[in-house]
Enzyme design. Sequence first.
Site, PDB file in Angstrom:
ATOM      1  N   GLU A 160     -53.153 -77.577  -1.327  1.00 39.03           N
ATOM      2  CA  GLU A 160     -54.601 -78.138  -1.149  1.00 39.03           C
ATOM      3  C   GLU A 160     -55.014 -78.515  -2.615  1.00 39.03           C
ATOM      4  OE1 GLU A 160     -56.782 -75.460   0.976  1.00 39.03           O
ATOM      5  OE2 GLU A 160     -55.437 -75.853   2.779  1.00 39.03           O
ATOM      6  N   GLU A 265     -48.758 -76.821   9.708  1.00 32.45           N
ATOM      7  CA  GLU A 265     -49.633 -75.731  10.087  1.00 32.45           C
ATOM      8  C   GLU A 265     -50.293 -76.437  11.252  1.00 32.45           C
ATOM      9  OE1 GLU A 265     -52.174 -74.358   7.223  1.00 32.45           O
ATOM     10  OE2 GLU A 265     -50.751 -74.299   5.625  1.00 32.45           O
TER      11      GLU A 265
END
Length: 376
Positions: A160, A265
Amino acid sequence: MRIYYLTFPLFLLAFLSSCKTVENEHQPSLKTSLKGKFLMGVAVNDAQTSEQDTAGLRLIKQHFNAVAAENCMKSEVIHPEENRYDFTRSDRFVAFGEKYKMAITGHTLIWHSQLSPWFCVDKEGKNVSREVLIERMKNHIHTVVGRYKGRIQGWDVVNEAFEDDGSYRKTKFYEILGEDYIPLAFQFAHEADPNAELYYNDYSMAHKGRRDAVVRMVTQLKAKGIRIDAVGMQGHMQMDFPVAKEFEKSLLAFANTGVQVMITEIDMTILPTSKQNIGADVGTNFEYKKEMNPYPDALPDSVAQAWNTRMEEFFNLFLKHSDKISRVTVWGVTDADSWRNDWPIRGRKDYPLLFDRNHQPKPIVEAILKSVNKNN
Ligand code: XIL
């Protein structure tokens, strides 16, 4: 006669255990059906790696051939103080993956969330110098990756690093080191385990901003001769985000840089969100309101159907591009395991995964199995 009495129970045992194997082999299984397409992975928690969650364990063994560490390798867990590591949970996770012969993903080395509080600051709480942070990153990555050298298939090295518009996320790593922290992290991971695969992982990757930024970053890493094997597209989804076409564009753009793509995910919330794309920043948190928790008992059929249809659309997309995708990982086994029940609002009841709270497969599981067979 005596021999008969002695050997019969043995025969019976052997017969019964062979029946069990045959029965297991014939049970529908995602990992078996998807062989040759991509690995089917799942994030596991401590109750599963310690084998206390026996019903969850049964599903993991039946359907998955890859595991990711849901929490146990994050820096706040594995490296709580500068001079103290705690490998209790991560050792169990790696042993679990090995025991069941699964591809193991280490998640994650450098990330702004669930970051150990000491990592980027001095005793007064002020940012450390460039030199100090580089040394800390190096120690952390060398120690963690080095401990599991040769046992982990690949690492989410950086997690991220970008915002939706493609600018760098202003994390402490970025504040102190600028964009250099990314190649440094990959370099340290490669030094610690030259055979491990190395991944960049992020959410909301269907956004053009992130897509372009990640493509640029991967291209730069490659130009510098730094190893990167795959881009992980976190699949934290909503009913209205992402648009499959945009997700596909990103998938193709990443594959075009010469790396593999991983869908890392997956979960898809059915619950209302305050804005169209809520992302997946674990730091986001909104106040609980009753109207934001519309299905505290069960999911109405029509809503469940819409969820299954949309999830199927995405799995069909993954199958269509299976030559570019090396792994598809769901973020938890059953709905009860999902972090979505508490994020971004605590205490709701969500239905985001492939198996329900009774450990039953949702229609999507059957749909995936059917699609694979149709395409074979
Ligand atoms: C989540 C876990 O599932 C939760 O148990 C934890 O409380 C917060 O983090 N992006 C990631 C994952 O990369 O590590 C996050 O996992 C979900 C968002």
